[in-house]
Design a protein around this motif. Structure first.
Motif, PDB file in Angstrom:
ATOM      1  N   LEU A 158      36.230  -2.834  54.170  1.00  0.00           N
ATOM      2  CA  LEU A 158      36.372  -3.563  52.919  1.00  0.00           C
ATOM      3  C   LEU A 158      36.277  -2.594  51.731  1.00  0.00           C
ATOM      4  CD1 LEU A 158      34.101  -6.638  53.739  1.00  0.00           C
ATOM      5  CD2 LEU A 158      36.572  -6.379  54.101  1.00  0.00           C
ATOM      6  N   GLU A 159      36.762  -3.052  50.580  1.00  0.00           N
ATOM      7  CA  GLU A 159      36.753  -2.230  49.368  1.00  0.00           C
ATOM      8  C   GLU A 159      35.343  -2.160  48.785  1.00  0.00           C
ATOM      9  OE1 GLU A 159      38.768  -2.203  44.896  1.00  0.00           O
ATOM     10  OE2 GLU A 159      39.557  -3.530  46.471  1.00  0.00           O
ATOM     11  N   GLU A 160      35.013  -1.012  48.225  1.00  0.00           N
ATOM     12  CA  GLU A 160      33.707  -0.803  47.603  1.00  0.00           C
ATOM     13  C   GLU A 160      33.883   0.045  46.344  1.00  0.00           C
ATOM     14  OE1 GLU A 160      29.641  -0.939  46.865  1.00  0.00           O
ATOM     15  OE2 GLU A 160      30.794  -2.056  48.355  1.00  0.00           O
ATOM     16  N   SER A 161      33.632  -0.548  45.149  1.00  0.00           N
ATOM     17  CA  SER A 161      33.702   0.176  43.863  1.00  0.00           C
ATOM     18  C   SER A 161      35.029   0.901  43.685  1.00  0.00           C
ATOM     19  CB  SER A 161      32.530   1.164  43.742  1.00  0.00           C
ATOM     20  OG  SER A 161      31.292   0.487  43.859  1.00  0.00           O
ATOM     21  N   ASN A 162      36.126   0.190  43.973  1.00  0.00           N
ATOM     22  CA  ASN A 162      37.479   0.710  43.810  1.00  0.00           C
ATOM     23  C   ASN A 162      37.824   1.818  44.813  1.00  0.00           C
ATOM     24  OD1 ASN A 162      39.834   0.109  42.422  1.00  0.00           O
ATOM     25  ND2 ASN A 162      39.587   1.792  40.966  1.00  0.00           N
ATOM     26  N   ASP A 163      36.980   1.974  45.838  1.00  0.00           N
ATOM     27  CA  ASP A 163      37.253   2.878  46.955  1.00  0.00           C
ATOM     28  C   ASP A 163      37.415   2.059  48.232  1.00  0.00           C
ATOM     29  OD1 ASP A 163      36.922   4.954  45.208  1.00  0.00           O
ATOM     30  OD2 ASP A 163      35.203   5.850  46.227  1.00  0.00           O
ATOM     31  N   GLN A 164      38.129   2.635  49.182  1.00  0.00           N
ATOM     32  CA  GLN A 164      38.292   1.952  50.465  1.00  0.00           C
ATOM     33  C   GLN A 164      38.641   2.969  51.546  1.00  0.00           C
ATOM     34  OE1 GLN A 164      41.375  -1.058  50.583  1.00  0.00           O
ATOM     35  NE2 GLN A 164      40.324  -2.190  52.201  1.00  0.00           N
ATOM     36  N   LEU A 165      37.809   3.014  52.587  1.00  0.00           N
ATOM     37  CA  LEU A 165      38.137   3.863  53.724  1.00  0.00           C
ATOM     38  C   LEU A 165      39.399   3.347  54.407  1.00  0.00           C
ATOM     39  CD1 LEU A 165      34.750   4.637  55.537  1.00  0.00           C
ATOM     40  CD2 LEU A 165      36.195   6.222  54.264  1.00  0.00           C
ATOM     41  N   GLY A 166      40.202   4.265  54.915  1.00  0.00           N
ATOM     42  CA  GLY A 166      41.433   3.873  55.596  1.00  0.00           C
ATOM     43  C   GLY A 166      41.160   3.135  56.891  1.00  0.00           C
ATOM     44  N   ASP A 167      42.137   2.329  57.295  1.00  0.00           N
ATOM     45  CA  ASP A 167      41.984   1.566  58.531  1.00  0.00           C
ATOM     46  C   ASP A 167      42.133   2.484  59.741  1.00  0.00           C
ATOM     47  OD1 ASP A 167      44.638   2.122  58.245  1.00  0.00           O
ATOM     48  OD2 ASP A 167      45.344   0.060  58.446  1.00  0.00           O
ATOM     49  N   LEU A 168      41.846   1.943  60.922  1.00  0.00           N
ATOM     50  CA  LEU A 168      41.913   2.740  62.149  1.00  0.00           C
ATOM     51  C   LEU A 168      42.521   1.922  63.293  1.00  0.00           C
ATOM     52  CD1 LEU A 168      41.270   5.351  63.737  1.00  0.00           C
ATOM     53  CD2 LEU A 168      39.067   4.308  64.320  1.00  0.00           C
ATOM     54  N   PRO A 169      43.839   1.982  63.483  1.00  0.00           N
ATOM     55  CA  PRO A 169      44.424   1.467  64.717  1.00  0.00           C
ATOM     56  C   PRO A 169      44.224   2.496  65.832  1.00  0.00           C
ATOM     57  CG  PRO A 169      46.024   1.547  62.903  1.00  0.00           C
ATOM     58  CD  PRO A 169      44.858   2.400  62.516  1.00  0.00           C
ATOM     59  N   TYR A 170      43.958   2.020  67.052  1.00  0.00           N
ATOM     60  CA  TYR A 170      43.756   2.947  68.162  1.00  0.00           C
ATOM     61  C   TYR A 170      44.094   2.266  69.478  1.00  0.00           C
ATOM     62  CZ  TYR A 170      39.426   0.440  69.281  1.00  0.00           C
ATOM     63  OH  TYR A 170      38.527  -0.535  69.632  1.00  0.00           O
ATOM     64  N   ALA A 171      44.254   3.072  70.519  1.00  0.00           N
ATOM     65  CA  ALA A 171      44.533   2.557  71.861  1.00  0.00           C
ATOM     66  C   ALA A 171      43.810   3.430  72.871  1.00  0.00           C
ATOM     67  CB  ALA A 171      46.032   2.557  72.141  1.00  0.00           C
ATOM     68  N   SER A 172      43.495   2.852  74.030  1.00  0.00           N
ATOM     69  CA  SER A 172      42.821   3.630  75.078  1.00  0.00           C
ATOM     70  C   SER A 172      43.409   3.288  76.440  1.00  0.00           C
ATOM     71  CB  SER A 172      41.313   3.362  75.068  1.00  0.00           C
ATOM     72  OG  SER A 172      41.021   2.044  75.501  1.00  0.00           O
ATOM     73  N   LEU A 173      43.313   4.245  77.339  1.00  0.00           N
ATOM     74  CA  LEU A 173      43.754   4.089  78.722  1.00  0.00           C
ATOM     75  C   LEU A 173      42.737   4.787  79.611  1.00  0.00           C
ATOM     76  CD1 LEU A 173      45.873   3.310  80.900  1.00  0.00           C
ATOM     77  CD2 LEU A 173      46.977   5.518  80.449  1.00  0.00           C
ATOM     78  N   VAL A 174      42.267   4.091  80.643  1.00  0.00           N
ATOM     79  CA  VAL A 174      41.242   4.622  81.533  1.00  0.00           C
ATOM     80  C   VAL A 174      41.636   4.352  82.978  1.00  0.00           C
ATOM     81  CG1 VAL A 174      38.814   4.541  82.217  1.00  0.00           C
ATOM     82  CG2 VAL A 174      39.443   4.163  79.818  1.00  0.00           C
ATOM     83  N   VAL A 175      41.488   5.372  83.821  1.00  0.00           N
ATOM     84  CA  VAL A 175      41.670   5.225  85.265  1.00  0.00           C
ATOM     85  C   VAL A 175      40.402   5.727  85.946  1.00  0.00           C
ATOM     86  CG1 VAL A 175      42.995   5.910  87.304  1.00  0.00           C
ATOM     87  CG2 VAL A 175      44.171   5.497  85.127  1.00  0.00           C
ATOM     88  N   GLY A 176      39.880   4.944  86.896  1.00  0.00           N
ATOM     89  CA  GLY A 176      38.638   5.309  87.565  1.00  0.00           C
ATOM     90  C   GLY A 176      38.760   5.271  89.074  1.00  0.00           C
ATOM     91  N   TYR A 177      37.871   6.032  89.730  1.00  0.00           N
ATOM     92  CA  TYR A 177      37.875   6.109  91.195  1.00  0.00           C
ATOM     93  C   TYR A 177      36.440   6.162  91.704  1.00  0.00           C
ATOM     94  CZ  TYR A 177      38.530   7.978  95.908  1.00  0.00           C
ATOM     95  OH  TYR A 177      38.493   8.178  97.268  1.00  0.00           O
ATOM     96  N   ARG A 178      36.185   5.416  92.750  1.00  0.00           N
ATOM     97  CA  ARG A 178      34.871   5.382  93.404  1.00  0.00           C
ATOM     98  C   ARG A 178      35.037   5.902  94.829  1.00  0.00           C
ATOM     99  NH1 ARG A 178      31.810  -0.144  95.172  1.00  0.00           N
ATOM    100  NH2 ARG A 178      29.679   0.646  95.420  1.00  0.00           N
ATOM    101  N   PRO A 179      34.553   7.097  95.140  1.00  0.00           N
ATOM    102  CA  PRO A 179      34.724   7.663  96.488  1.00  0.00           C
ATOM    103  C   PRO A 179      34.076   6.792  97.563  1.00  0.00           C
ATOM    104  CG  PRO A 179      34.039   9.347  94.925  1.00  0.00           C
ATOM    105  CD  PRO A 179      33.894   8.032  94.220  1.00  0.00           C
ATOM    106  N   ASN A 180      34.641   6.841  98.757  1.00  0.00           N
ATOM    107  CA  ASN A 180      34.148   6.021  99.868  1.00  0.00           C
ATOM    108  C   ASN A 180      32.685   6.301 100.195  1.00  0.00           C
ATOM    109  OD1 ASN A 180      36.590   4.727 100.192  1.00  0.00           O
ATOM    110  ND2 ASN A 180      37.358   6.221 101.680  1.00  0.00           N
ATOM    111  N   ILE A 181      32.236   7.527  99.946  1.00  0.00           N
ATOM    112  CA  ILE A 181      30.867   7.899 100.290  1.00  0.00           C
ATOM    113  C   ILE A 181      29.848   7.075  99.497  1.00  0.00           C
ATOM    114  CG2 ILE A 181      30.703   9.755  98.585  1.00  0.00           C
ATOM    115  CD1 ILE A 181      29.124  11.354 100.631  1.00  0.00           C
TER     116      ILE A 181
END
Length: 266
Positions: A158-181
């Motif tokens: 949100l805006e604060e005293s005529n300043d405003q931090l830029g927005d942040l669009p982002y994406a993530s991708l995760v692949v995981g593995y659990r060994p048989n042991i």
């Protein structure tokens, strides 16, 4: 004590968006150490998060920081799906709106996240900083051996005293593995390995009503490993992300991100 479904659902990747939620009545306390390094500086922060499972599909979270060293020019990033990588205090709601279990220990599911945050400092990178809103959706597959999650989110300050931090669009991708042991039950330890990636597209900040000269617009892709260990009611995860692509108009370029979490399910 057996490692029950209540505990197993509360953990996933370290940096990327995920879908697991706590079982009804489940409580999780998480303490994290996080660090982000640029070419000229390095931050270090501790974070604490309490999570509560209202139902098996609805989870509430609140996280607070202890800043040990701030970056003078901090890149805008989420850090991970539940712990911002800055000085914000944040409350969030996770809602798993789709779940389809099939086979033995296999399921597809999707989770939506809505967060509100308030900063612990007045300015960030020379810009007055205000409260923010964050929303994200993640969907994925989990089995006893393989895991995969893909998701995206958006943070708006949100805006604060005529300043405003830029927005942040982002994406993530995760692949995981659990060994048989590590397929055995408690008291045998349970370890999983993940390959995690984040893509971030921070927007321009506004300073005194004008586009800030310290313009951090650009594209960034981070990639790295993380590890998750479960033992009874305890969990530990640690990992690192490294930049594989950075196109920064102006501002700090990252060298790495580090994180380690210790969890206890009450």
């Amino acid at each position: 004590m057996a490692l029950s479904k209540t505990y197993a659902q509360g953990h996933g990747p370290l940096f990327g968006l995920q879908t697991p939620t706590l079982a009804k009545g489940g409580v999780d306390f998480n303490a994290a150490a996080m660090s982000l390094a640029t070419k000229d500086d390095q931050s270090f922060m501790l974070r604490y998060i309490w999570s509560y499972g209202v139902t098996e599909d609805l989870q509430l979270n609140i996280t607070t920081p202890t800043l040990i060293n701030r970056l003078s020019e901090a890149p805008r990033t989420r850090g991970n799906s539940n712990m911002p990588a800055n000085g914000d205090i944040e409350a969030s709601v996770w809602y798993r709106f789709f779940s389809n279990a099939f086979g033995v220990g296999k399921r597809f599911e999707s989770t939506a996240i809505l967060s509100v945050s308030t900063p612990t400092e007045d300015t960030r990178g020379g810009i007055n900083v205000s409260n923010s809103l964050h929303g994200a959706i993640s969907t994925g597959y989990a089995s006893r051996t393989w895991y995969a999650w893909v998701g995206g989110g958006y943070q708006y300050y949100l805006e604060e005293s005529n300043d405003q931090l830029g927005d942040l669009p982002y994406a993530s991708l995760v692949v995981g593995y659990r060994p048989n042991i590590f397929m055995g039950d408690y008291p045998k330890p349970d370890w999983r390995v993940f390959v995690e990636s984040l893509a971030e597209f921070p927007g321009a900040s506004v300073n005194a009503g004008q586009i800030s000269p310290i313009d951090q617009r650009g594209k960034k892709v981070m990639l790295g490993p993380s590890f998750l260990g479960l033992y009874g009611a305890w969990g530990i995860s640690f990992g690192a992300l490294f930049p594989v692509y950075q196109d920064i108009v102006q501002g700090p370029q990252e060298r790495y991100r580090l994180s380690m979490n210790i969890s206890y399910w009450l």
